[in-house]
Design a protein around this motif. Structure first.
Motif, PDB file in Angstrom:
ATOM      1  N   LYS A 125       0.820  -1.211   0.000  1.00  0.00           N
ATOM      2  CA  LYS A 125       0.000   0.000   0.000  1.00  0.00           C
ATOM      3  C   LYS A 125       0.854   1.260   0.000  1.00  0.00           C
ATOM      4  CE  LYS A 125      -0.669   0.275   5.033  1.00  0.00           C
ATOM      5  NZ  LYS A 125       0.095   1.508   5.201  1.00  0.00           N
TER       6      LYS A 125
ATOM      7  N   ASP B 270      -5.120  -9.458   6.990  1.00  0.00           N
ATOM      8  CA  ASP B 270      -6.367  -8.738   7.239  1.00  0.00           C
ATOM      9  C   ASP B 270      -6.308  -7.347   6.588  1.00  0.00           C
ATOM     10  OD1 ASP B 270      -8.650  -7.586   8.355  1.00  0.00           O
ATOM     11  OD2 ASP B 270      -8.342  -8.579  10.281  1.00  0.00           O
ATOM     12  N   THR B 271      -7.375  -6.944   5.912  1.00  0.00           N
ATOM     13  CA  THR B 271      -7.400  -5.630   5.252  1.00  0.00           C
ATOM     14  C   THR B 271      -8.245  -4.610   6.014  1.00  0.00           C
ATOM     15  OG1 THR B 271      -9.332  -6.224   3.902  1.00  0.00           O
ATOM     16  CG2 THR B 271      -7.149  -6.713   2.982  1.00  0.00           C
ATOM     17  N   ALA B 272      -8.785  -4.977   7.157  1.00  0.00           N
ATOM     18  CA  ALA B 272      -9.731  -4.109   7.858  1.00  0.00           C
ATOM     19  C   ALA B 272      -9.048  -2.895   8.486  1.00  0.00           C
ATOM     20  CB  ALA B 272     -10.469  -4.893   8.941  1.00  0.00           C
ATOM     21  N   ASP B 273      -9.763  -1.781   8.491  1.00  0.00           N
ATOM     22  CA  ASP B 273      -9.387  -0.603   9.270  1.00  0.00           C
ATOM     23  C   ASP B 273     -10.211  -0.626  10.556  1.00  0.00           C
ATOM     24  OD1 ASP B 273      -7.586   1.032   7.521  1.00  0.00           O
ATOM     25  OD2 ASP B 273      -9.295   0.891   6.164  1.00  0.00           O
TER      26      ASP B 273
ATOM     27  N   ARG C 143      -8.948   7.190   4.345  1.00  0.00           N
ATOM     28  CA  ARG C 143      -9.755   7.046   5.564  1.00  0.00           C
ATOM     29  C   ARG C 143     -10.488   8.348   5.878  1.00  0.00           C
ATOM     30  NH1 ARG C 143      -4.757   4.341   8.743  1.00  0.00           N
ATOM     31  NH2 ARG C 143      -5.070   2.154   8.167  1.00  0.00           N
TER      32      ARG C 143
ATOM     33  N   ALA D 101      -4.671   0.153  10.762  1.00  0.00           N
ATOM     34  CA  ALA D 101      -4.900  -1.124  10.090  1.00  0.00           C
ATOM     35  C   ALA D 101      -4.847  -2.243  11.126  1.00  0.00           C
ATOM     36  CB  ALA D 101      -3.831  -1.353   9.021  1.00  0.00           C
TER      37      ALA D 101
ATOM     38  N   GLU E 199     -14.317  -2.362  13.926  1.00  0.00           N
ATOM     39  CA  GLU E 199     -14.015  -2.471  12.503  1.00  0.00           C
ATOM     40  C   GLU E 199     -14.908  -1.517  11.722  1.00  0.00           C
ATOM     41  OE1 GLU E 199     -14.360  -5.726   8.892  1.00  0.00           O
ATOM     42  OE2 GLU E 199     -13.769  -6.421  10.902  1.00  0.00           O
TER      43      GLU E 199
ATOM     44  N   PRO F 220     -10.692  -0.774   1.694  1.00  0.00           N
ATOM     45  CA  PRO F 220      -9.264  -0.673   2.011  1.00  0.00           C
ATOM     46  C   PRO F 220      -8.476   0.084   0.936  1.00  0.00           C
ATOM     47  CG  PRO F 220     -10.052  -2.952   2.133  1.00  0.00           C
ATOM     48  CD  PRO F 220     -11.116  -2.151   1.451  1.00  0.00           C
TER      49      PRO F 220
ATOM     50  N   SER G 282      -3.599  -3.166   0.360  1.00  0.00           N
ATOM     51  CA  SER G 282      -3.695  -3.286   1.812  1.00  0.00           C
ATOM     52  C   SER G 282      -3.460  -4.721   2.262  1.00  0.00           C
ATOM     53  CB  SER G 282      -5.080  -2.822   2.271  1.00  0.00           C
ATOM     54  OG  SER G 282      -5.217  -2.929   3.663  1.00  0.00           O
TER      55      SER G 282
ATOM     56  N   ALA H 212      -9.655   4.225  -3.129  1.00  0.00           N
ATOM     57  CA  ALA H 212      -9.765   2.943  -2.442  1.00  0.00           C
ATOM     58  C   ALA H 212     -10.008   1.864  -3.479  1.00  0.00           C
ATOM     59  CB  ALA H 212     -10.912   2.970  -1.427  1.00  0.00           C
TER      60      ALA H 212
ATOM     61  N   HIS I  64     -10.306  -2.689  -3.750  1.00  0.00           N
ATOM     62  CA  HIS I  64     -10.156  -3.998  -3.118  1.00  0.00           C
ATOM     63  C   HIS I  64     -10.649  -5.089  -4.060  1.00  0.00           C
ATOM     64  CE1 HIS I  64     -11.246  -7.098   0.143  1.00  0.00           C
ATOM     65  NE2 HIS I  64      -9.936  -7.054   0.044  1.00  0.00           N
TER      66      HIS I  64
END
Length: 328
Positions: free
Chosen positions: A100, A122-125, A154, A193, A208, A213, A217, A266, A268
């Motif tokens: 990224k 994991d790609t979660a914020d 974000r 992240a 979450e 993402p 990411s 963004a 994904h």
């Protein structure tokens, strides 16, 4: 951390001799705690698949030294230039980057190749709150609450969800950000992240966020000199085919959009249960008040075509005006 020691008139004595077994690889990375943990994990995997010793070499980059806005240094490439130079000149044999952080609008140096994309994490914020705070959900933050993040992506998506929040610029390594959060004087929440927390072994509750993402990411990319065929072959043992297919779509979209470091973009990609590769992309204004969205599907080996198509759809919907409307 291994020092970079030149020999002779600026030349560097190669430390790696690969002949099917034995030898030492020097692996370059940034000096942040997270970067070093990630690099050591890659080093351990390389040592596990071949008879090779890997030494991790920390290289401080301009992006790490500069604590202001990365745009002042030309964007995310500030995290890579010194490492690229060390790889090109032979000071290190391989390098690890968070994908990224690899710009989409700047060509990679000639002679370098990403020989492996390690299986995506994991790609979660996640939104984190001060340990002493009674607020533990985005919905419960008061209007005007201060939220820290350095990512324009974000910021834009938070602006969509809660335009009443005060999103402020926050940089630094993970531990320093958490320290500033828990001090309770600057921020009511921050966004990080989840993969970075997991890699550092930080077990901390957070919420979450339902946001898209960043391109790349959760992916670690392992860089090599293309002429070092034996090293390329070795590193390819770590390559994850599914991750590479997803990355091909995301990076093709990013490249076609020609966004800069201040562009909230963004993207994904993922392999769906029916075997198709899907790609979702979005481009925003800085505050998230305007955006364009596209999603398409393609066979899994058509990632570059899928990325180009989604980018074209976004551009037809006005992405160029959104990107050009944001100063570099």
């Amino acid at each position: 951390m291994t020092d970079l020691v030149p020999t002779g008139q600026g030349a560097v004595e190669p430390a790696f001799s690969w002949s099917g077994g034995g030898g030492t690889l020097r692996l370059g990375t940034r000096t942040s705690p997270l970067a070093m943990v990630q690099a050591r994990a890659v080093a351990e995997r390389l040592e596990a698949v071949a008879d090779v010793r890997v030494e991790v070499t920390g290289i401080q980059t301009a992006g790490d030294r500069h604590q202001g806005d990365l745009a002042e240094l030309g964007g995310k490439g500030a995290f890579m230039r010194e490492i690229d130079r060390a790889l090109i000149t032979g000071r290190v044999d391989v390098a690890v980057h968070c994908l990224k952080d690899v710009p989409g609008d700047v060509p990679r140096p000639n002679g370098l190749v990403f020989a492996a994309y390690v299986a995506r994490d994991d790609t979660a914020d996640v939104m984190l709150f001060p340990m002493a705070s009674r607020v533990q959900r985005l919905a419960d933050l008061a209007p005007g609450a201060r939220v820290g993040t350095s990512a324009v992506r974000r910021r834009a998506q938070l602006g969509q969800i809660r335009p009443d929040l005060c999103v402020q610029y926050l940089r630094g390594n993970v531990n320093s950000r958490l320290g500033r959060l828990d001090a309770g004087e600057e921020f009511d929440a921050i966004v990080l992240a989840r993969a970075s927390l997991g890699r550092l072994g930080i077990d901390r509750p957070g919420e979450e966020l339902d946001i898209i993402p960043a391109v790349g990411s959760g992916v670690l990319a392992v860089d090599c000199r293309s002429v070092d065929s034996d090293i390329v072959e070795l590193v390819r043992l770590l390559d994850d085919r599914e991750t590479r297919r997803c990355v091909a779509a995301e990076r093709a979209m990013l490249h076609a959009l020609r966004g800069h470091c201040n562009s909230p973009i963004a993207g994904h990609a993922r392999l769906e249960r029916d075997g198709q590769l899907s790609l979702r992309g979005m481009v925003f204004t800085r505050d998230g008040s305007r955006f364009v969205h596209a999603q398409e599907w393609a066979p899994p080996d058509k990632g570059p075509d899928l990325g180009a198509y989604v980018a074209g759809d976004l551009l037809r919907k006005g992405a160029r005006d959104l990107i050009d409307g944001i100063p570099h």
